[in-house]
Motif scaffolding. Structure first.
Motif, PDB file in Angstrom:
ATOM      1  N   SER A 151       2.644 -10.020   5.089  1.00 42.23           N
ATOM      2  CA  SER A 151       2.939 -11.222   5.856  1.00 42.23           C
ATOM      3  C   SER A 151       3.516 -10.919   7.230  1.00 42.23           C
ATOM      4  CB  SER A 151       3.924 -12.099   5.073  1.00 42.23           C
ATOM      5  OG  SER A 151       4.306 -13.226   5.824  1.00 42.23           O
ATOM      6  N   SER A 152       4.388  -9.906   7.309  1.00 43.41           N
ATOM      7  CA  SER A 152       5.105  -9.644   8.561  1.00 43.41           C
ATOM      8  C   SER A 152       4.725  -8.344   9.248  1.00 43.41           C
ATOM      9  CB  SER A 152       6.616  -9.626   8.285  1.00 43.41           C
ATOM     10  OG  SER A 152       6.946  -8.524   7.440  1.00 43.41           O
ATOM     11  N   GLY A 153       4.035  -7.452   8.533  1.00 40.27           N
ATOM     12  CA  GLY A 153       3.699  -6.153   9.111  1.00 40.27           C
ATOM     13  C   GLY A 153       4.822  -5.141   9.007  1.00 40.27           C
ATOM     14  N   GLN A 154       5.947  -5.513   8.413  1.00 39.50           N
ATOM     15  CA  GLN A 154       7.100  -4.614   8.315  1.00 39.50           C
ATOM     16  C   GLN A 154       6.831  -3.520   7.294  1.00 39.50           C
ATOM     17  OE1 GLN A 154      10.736  -6.709   7.564  1.00 39.50           O
ATOM     18  NE2 GLN A 154      12.005  -4.864   7.440  1.00 39.50           N
ATOM     19  N   LYS A 155       7.192  -2.280   7.653  1.00 35.77           N
ATOM     20  CA  LYS A 155       6.949  -1.140   6.769  1.00 35.77           C
ATOM     21  C   LYS A 155       8.232  -0.452   6.315  1.00 35.77           C
ATOM     22  CE  LYS A 155       2.404  -1.148   6.834  1.00 35.77           C
ATOM     23  NZ  LYS A 155       1.600  -1.379   5.606  1.00 35.77           N
ATOM     24  N   ALA A 156       9.324  -0.641   7.029  1.00 35.91           N
ATOM     25  CA  ALA A 156      10.592  -0.002   6.673  1.00 35.91           C
ATOM     26  C   ALA A 156      11.634  -1.071   6.398  1.00 35.91           C
ATOM     27  CB  ALA A 156      11.061   0.917   7.803  1.00 35.91           C
ATOM     28  N   HIS A 168       4.065   4.260  -2.423  1.00 40.34           N
ATOM     29  CA  HIS A 168       3.762   2.879  -2.044  1.00 40.34           C
ATOM     30  C   HIS A 168       3.539   2.683  -0.547  1.00 40.34           C
ATOM     31  CE1 HIS A 168       4.820   1.837  -6.151  1.00 40.34           C
ATOM     32  NE2 HIS A 168       6.015   2.411  -5.996  1.00 40.34           N
ATOM     33  N   GLY A 169       3.764   3.689   0.280  1.00 40.19           N
ATOM     34  CA  GLY A 169       3.547   3.557   1.715  1.00 40.19           C
ATOM     35  C   GLY A 169       4.578   2.699   2.416  1.00 40.19           C
ATOM     36  N   LEU A 170       5.732   2.483   1.792  1.00 38.50           N
ATOM     37  CA  LEU A 170       6.814   1.677   2.368  1.00 38.50           C
ATOM     38  C   LEU A 170       8.101   2.497   2.369  1.00 38.50           C
ATOM     39  CD1 LEU A 170       6.065  -1.656   0.478  1.00 38.50           C
ATOM     40  CD2 LEU A 170       5.522  -1.163   2.851  1.00 38.50           C
ATOM     41  N   GLU A 171       8.934   2.271   3.377  1.00 45.03           N
ATOM     42  CA  GLU A 171      10.158   3.047   3.535  1.00 45.03           C
ATOM     43  C   GLU A 171      11.371   2.254   3.053  1.00 45.03           C
ATOM     44  OE1 GLU A 171      10.318   6.098   4.630  1.00 45.03           O
ATOM     45  OE2 GLU A 171       8.433   6.465   5.691  1.00 45.03           O
ATOM     46  N   LEU A 172      12.141   2.852   2.147  1.00 42.28           N
ATOM     47  CA  LEU A 172      13.453   2.332   1.777  1.00 42.28           C
ATOM     48  C   LEU A 172      14.490   3.194   2.480  1.00 42.28           C
ATOM     49  CD1 LEU A 172      13.141   1.656  -2.069  1.00 42.28           C
ATOM     50  CD2 LEU A 172      12.877   0.037  -0.198  1.00 42.28           C
ATOM     51  N   VAL A 173      15.224   2.601   3.404  1.00 45.45           N
ATOM     52  CA  VAL A 173      16.214   3.345   4.186  1.00 45.45           C
ATOM     53  C   VAL A 173      17.603   2.936   3.711  1.00 45.45           C
ATOM     54  CG1 VAL A 173      17.011   3.940   6.498  1.00 45.45           C
ATOM     55  CG2 VAL A 173      14.601   3.393   6.122  1.00 45.45           C
ATOM     56  N   PHE A 174      18.256   3.828   2.952  1.00 50.54           N
ATOM     57  CA  PHE A 174      19.583   3.559   2.405  1.00 50.54           C
ATOM     58  C   PHE A 174      20.639   3.971   3.420  1.00 50.54           C
ATOM     59  CE2 PHE A 174      16.869   3.985  -1.272  1.00 50.54           C
ATOM     60  CZ  PHE A 174      17.352   3.052  -2.171  1.00 50.54           C
ATOM     61  N   PHE A 227       5.891  -4.400  -5.564  1.00 50.02           N
ATOM     62  CA  PHE A 227       5.080  -5.600  -5.421  1.00 50.02           C
ATOM     63  C   PHE A 227       5.675  -6.557  -4.385  1.00 50.02           C
ATOM     64  CE2 PHE A 227       4.181 -10.029  -6.686  1.00 50.02           C
ATOM     65  CZ  PHE A 227       2.808 -10.016  -6.538  1.00 50.02           C
ATOM     66  N   GLY A 228       6.998  -6.784  -4.462  1.00 53.98           N
ATOM     67  CA  GLY A 228       7.633  -7.744  -3.550  1.00 53.98           C
ATOM     68  C   GLY A 228       7.556  -7.303  -2.102  1.00 53.98           C
ATOM     69  N   LEU A 229       7.817  -6.025  -1.835  1.00 48.34           N
ATOM     70  CA  LEU A 229       7.784  -5.546  -0.452  1.00 48.34           C
ATOM     71  C   LEU A 229       6.372  -5.485   0.102  1.00 48.34           C
ATOM     72  CD1 LEU A 229      10.532  -2.766  -0.439  1.00 48.34           C
ATOM     73  CD2 LEU A 229      10.718  -5.170   0.195  1.00 48.34           C
ATOM     74  N   GLN A 230       5.387  -5.306  -0.755  1.00 50.50           N
ATOM     75  CA  GLN A 230       3.989  -5.369  -0.297  1.00 50.50           C
ATOM     76  C   GLN A 230       3.661  -6.765   0.204  1.00 50.50           C
ATOM     77  OE1 GLN A 230       1.890  -3.090   0.277  1.00 50.50           O
ATOM     78  NE2 GLN A 230       2.396  -1.309  -1.002  1.00 50.50           N
ATOM     79  N   LEU A 231       4.172  -7.791  -0.479  1.00 50.39           N
ATOM     80  CA  LEU A 231       3.973  -9.162  -0.006  1.00 50.39           C
ATOM     81  C   LEU A 231       4.609  -9.356   1.367  1.00 50.39           C
ATOM     82  CD1 LEU A 231       4.715 -11.252  -3.239  1.00 50.39           C
ATOM     83  CD2 LEU A 231       2.482 -10.772  -2.221  1.00 50.39           C
ATOM     84  N   GLY A 277      11.644  14.448   9.263  1.00 54.72           N
ATOM     85  CA  GLY A 277      12.033  13.986   7.943  1.00 54.72           C
ATOM     86  C   GLY A 277      13.105  12.924   7.946  1.00 54.72           C
ATOM     87  N   VAL A 278      13.266  12.215   9.065  1.00 54.58           N
ATOM     88  CA  VAL A 278      14.292  11.171   9.169  1.00 54.58           C
ATOM     89  C   VAL A 278      13.619   9.804   9.137  1.00 54.58           C
ATOM     90  CG1 VAL A 278      16.174  10.226  10.544  1.00 54.58           C
ATOM     91  CG2 VAL A 278      15.752  12.696  10.534  1.00 54.58           C
ATOM     92  N   ARG A 279      13.946   9.003   8.115  1.00 57.89           N
ATOM     93  CA  ARG A 279      13.434   7.636   8.042  1.00 57.89           C
ATOM     94  C   ARG A 279      14.305   6.741   8.922  1.00 57.89           C
ATOM     95  NH1 ARG A 279      13.186   9.530   2.793  1.00 57.89           N
ATOM     96  NH2 ARG A 279      15.284   8.726   2.392  1.00 57.89           N
ATOM     97  N   THR A 280      13.668   5.907   9.731  1.00 60.72           N
ATOM     98  CA  THR A 280      14.403   5.128  10.732  1.00 60.72           C
ATOM     99  C   THR A 280      14.067   3.646  10.614  1.00 60.72           C
ATOM    100  OG1 THR A 280      14.106   7.028  12.188  1.00 60.72           O
ATOM    101  CG2 THR A 280      15.023   5.047  13.165  1.00 60.72           C
ATOM    102  N   VAL A 281      15.078   2.822  10.733  1.00 58.80           N
ATOM    103  CA  VAL A 281      14.906   1.367  10.768  1.00 58.80           C
ATOM    104  C   VAL A 281      15.582   0.840  12.033  1.00 58.80           C
ATOM    105  CG1 VAL A 281      15.576  -0.819   9.728  1.00 58.80           C
ATOM    106  CG2 VAL A 281      14.681   0.993   8.295  1.00 58.80           C
ATOM    107  N   PHE A 282      14.844   0.063  12.813  1.00 55.06           N
ATOM    108  CA  PHE A 282      15.373  -0.575  14.020  1.00 55.06           C
ATOM    109  C   PHE A 282      15.607  -2.052  13.707  1.00 55.06           C
ATOM    110  CE2 PHE A 282      13.393   3.210  15.561  1.00 55.06           C
ATOM    111  CZ  PHE A 282      14.073   3.564  16.714  1.00 55.06           C
ATOM    112  N   GLU A 283      16.843  -2.485  13.761  1.00 53.80           N
ATOM    113  CA  GLU A 283      17.176  -3.862  13.432  1.00 53.80           C
ATOM    114  C   GLU A 283      17.117  -4.748  14.679  1.00 53.80           C
ATOM    115  OE1 GLU A 283      20.843  -3.894  11.230  1.00 53.80           O
ATOM    116  OE2 GLU A 283      19.782  -3.260   9.405  1.00 53.80           O
ATOM    117  N   ASP A 284      16.987  -6.049  14.436  1.00 50.66           N
ATOM    118  CA  ASP A 284      16.745  -6.993  15.536  1.00 50.66           C
ATOM    119  C   ASP A 284      17.884  -7.016  16.551  1.00 50.66           C
ATOM    120  OD1 ASP A 284      14.371  -7.573  14.390  1.00 50.66           O
ATOM    121  OD2 ASP A 284      14.858  -9.639  13.810  1.00 50.66           O
TER     122      ASP A 284
END
Length: 539
Positions: free
Chosen positions: A503-508, A457-463, A495-499, A363-370
């Motif tokens: 384009s980039s394949g990013q999900k989180a 929406h199938g997209l992750e918002l990681v606060f 809508f914006g994050l779906q675009l 249950g942990v949403r994770t984002v790996f930054e560049d």
């Protein structure tokens, strides 16, 4: 005096049924030999021995076509490989061309065979030799080619084989493994791919080099006939389980003498060939000796291996007949830190997707930054083990997080450069955040909003922590609820994050304090950046 009643005579004991006999035999074989032999009863539809002998006298039926249709072009195969393998552009082109040539010839041979009175076509197999250091994608390339074509694929380590009669596996087992991969479809197996790694360990000792042992030459000799054309018995003659399987398969219509022809099986071998560059350097030095010789800078190892000739492989310890049956040769480049970053960032088989799934299971949403990816890529490059070094580097960074986070009930984790640089300090902050959020119901509302957004929406918002605090403070200033504020601030995000995702394949997406203060500007910058970014260099 009364007569004592006598017990009725016992009924004669019935012989066991065929099903009971079969079951007992299977249990005996399993317990005694550890095999998986399947026994079959003789049903009314099965052939008798006389019928089998009569069938053997008939001419063999026409060979059915394999259950795949090869219509690919080399560019199609390379484009597919680009999705999974970073760089290795030359290797992709050579492998794609060799595979297309091989399977196109196989198709033409089948079509030509159907023409009555036609003279046989000549066909020289284009088996492939891949050289290159460990972890650069040699196995990955071959595996995905087999997946694309739809043919069975067998990978084995060359060091496990020995000469017939010695301890170790028999090379003919590779062909039988293809049949097993094809679920018993012999025709499909006869068009499969056999991949042998660590082939350099079969070298028997060349100039100044001690070979593995005398069996290396024997294995090379055994592989000769397989790589050219031979027939391998479907049942191993020296394996008891295989022979017992043959006995019972004959009851189902097989003769027990089925063979697998290796003419259309493509063989691909690979190895690191450590020390081969010294043999090449020695040869080149001999050619440059003399008063007129030019003094040149010593080339890199990678560049030197590209100049490998047949004589160099023979000096390395291979039989001339063996290396001659590998006419297509290609070298895979060493991966640097930027290549490793691209693997994590753009490859469809990225290790990052695996870590995201592992944390998501708790249950942990994770984002790996560049910046985190680049820091780990630098560390992995120092390991000198190619892409395999990524696992080593990430394991050191995430080991304690994978252990503690499932128990902290912290819903989000931002993996950035700061965390990679000092994992212990980052983990301590996670403990403090978990303690703080456990006593603040408003933080839980933010995380429920993120979970609902992900499901819908199938997209992750990681606060991150600062973003949650910013939302709480802004809700207090504006005198509204947390849920109402989130709905208003992020109403355009689906809508914006779906675009951006298309384009980039990013999900989180990492939501920080700045994103909360200026959500529309943050979204606009994401959309613009996703369409301006150059195409990732995947070859």
């Amino acid at each position: 005096m009364t007569d004592t009643p006598q017990d009725p005579p016992e009924a004669p004991k019935q012989p066991p049924s065929p099903d009971e006999i079969t079951r007992k035999l299977e249990d005996f074989i399993k317990n005694s030999l550890g095999g998986q032999v399947v026994f079959s009863r003789v049903e009314p539809g099965m052939r008798s021995v006389a019928e089998e002998e009569s069938a053997e006298a008939q001419p063999p039926p026409e060979e059915p076509a394999p259950s795949y249709d090869f219509r690919y072009k080399p560019a199609d195969i390379k484009a597919y490989l680009d999705r999974f393998v970073i760089r290795q552009d030359e290797a992709k082109k050579v492998l794609a061309t060799a595979v297309c040539d091989h399977y196109n010839h196989a198709r033409m041979l089948r079509e030509h065979k159907k023409q009555a009175g036609a003279s046989p076509l000549e066909f020289t197999k284009q088996n492939v030799l891949i050289t290159g250091p460990t972890g650069v994608g040699k196995t990955y390339l071959v595996k995905h080619i087999a997946d694309l074509i739809g043919v069975p694929f067998v990978k084995a380590d060359a060091t496990k084989f020995s000469e017939t009669g010695y301890v170790g596996a028999d090379v003919d087992d590779l062909v039988r493994d293809l049949v097993a991969k094809a679920n018993g479809n012999v025709q499909l197996a006869q068009h499969g791919i056999i991949y042998l790694d660590e082939i350099d360990k079969l070298a028997t000792g060349g100039e100044g080099r001690i070979g593995r042992d005398v069996s290396g030459r024997g294995v090379q000799t055994a592989l000769l006939k397989l790589m050219e054309e031979t027939e391998v018995s479907l049942y191993a003659p020296n394996d008891m389980r295989s022979q017992m399987q043959m006995m019972f398969d004959t009851r189902k219509g097989r003769t027990g003498r089925e063979v697998v022809n290796t003419r259309n099986i493509l063989f691909i071998v690979s190895g690191a060939f450590s020390g081969l560059e010294k043999i090449i350097e020695k040869r080149q030095a001999k050619a440059a000796i003399g008063f007129g010789a030019m003094v040149t800078e010593k080339p890199r190892t990678d560049d030197m291996l590209r100049e490998a000739r047949t004589k160099d492989f023979i000096d390395y310890g291979f039989e001339a007949e063996f290396i001659g049956r590998l006419p297509v040769r290609v070298f895979c480049d060493t991966l640097n830190a930027d290549d490793l970053f691209q693997i994590m960032k753009n490859s469809e088989g990225s290790l990052i997707r695996q870590y995201e799934r592992e944390f998501h299971a708790y249950g942990v949403r994770t984002v790996f930054e560049d910046d985190a990816l680049r820091a780990v890529a630098e560390r992995a490059a120092e390991e000198k083990t190619g892409a395999r070094g990524l696992v080593t580097a990430w394991e050191k960074v995430l080991r304690d997080f994978k252990f503690e986070l499932p128990s902290l009930a912290l819903p989000d984790l931002i993996v950035n450069g700061t965390l990679v640089k000092d994992p212990a300090a980052a983990l301590e902050r996670c403990r403090q955040d978990a303690q703080s959020f456990s006593t603040d119901s408003r933080a839980e509302i933010v995380h429920r909003f993120a979970s609902h957004f992900s499901i819908e929406h199938g997209l992750e918002l990681v606060f991150d922590t600062e973003a949650v605090r910013a939302l709480v403070n802004r809700a207090e200033r504006e005198g509204c609820g947390i849920q109402e504020l989130c709905d208003r601030l992020f109403k355009d995000y689906p809508f914006g994050l779906q675009l951006v995702s298309r384009s980039s394949g990013q999900k989180a997406f990492h939501i920080d304090q700045e994103s909360v203060e200026h959500p529309d500007r943050f979204l606009s910058e994401l959309v613009v950046a996703s369409y301006r970014q150059p195409e990732s260099p995947v070859s």
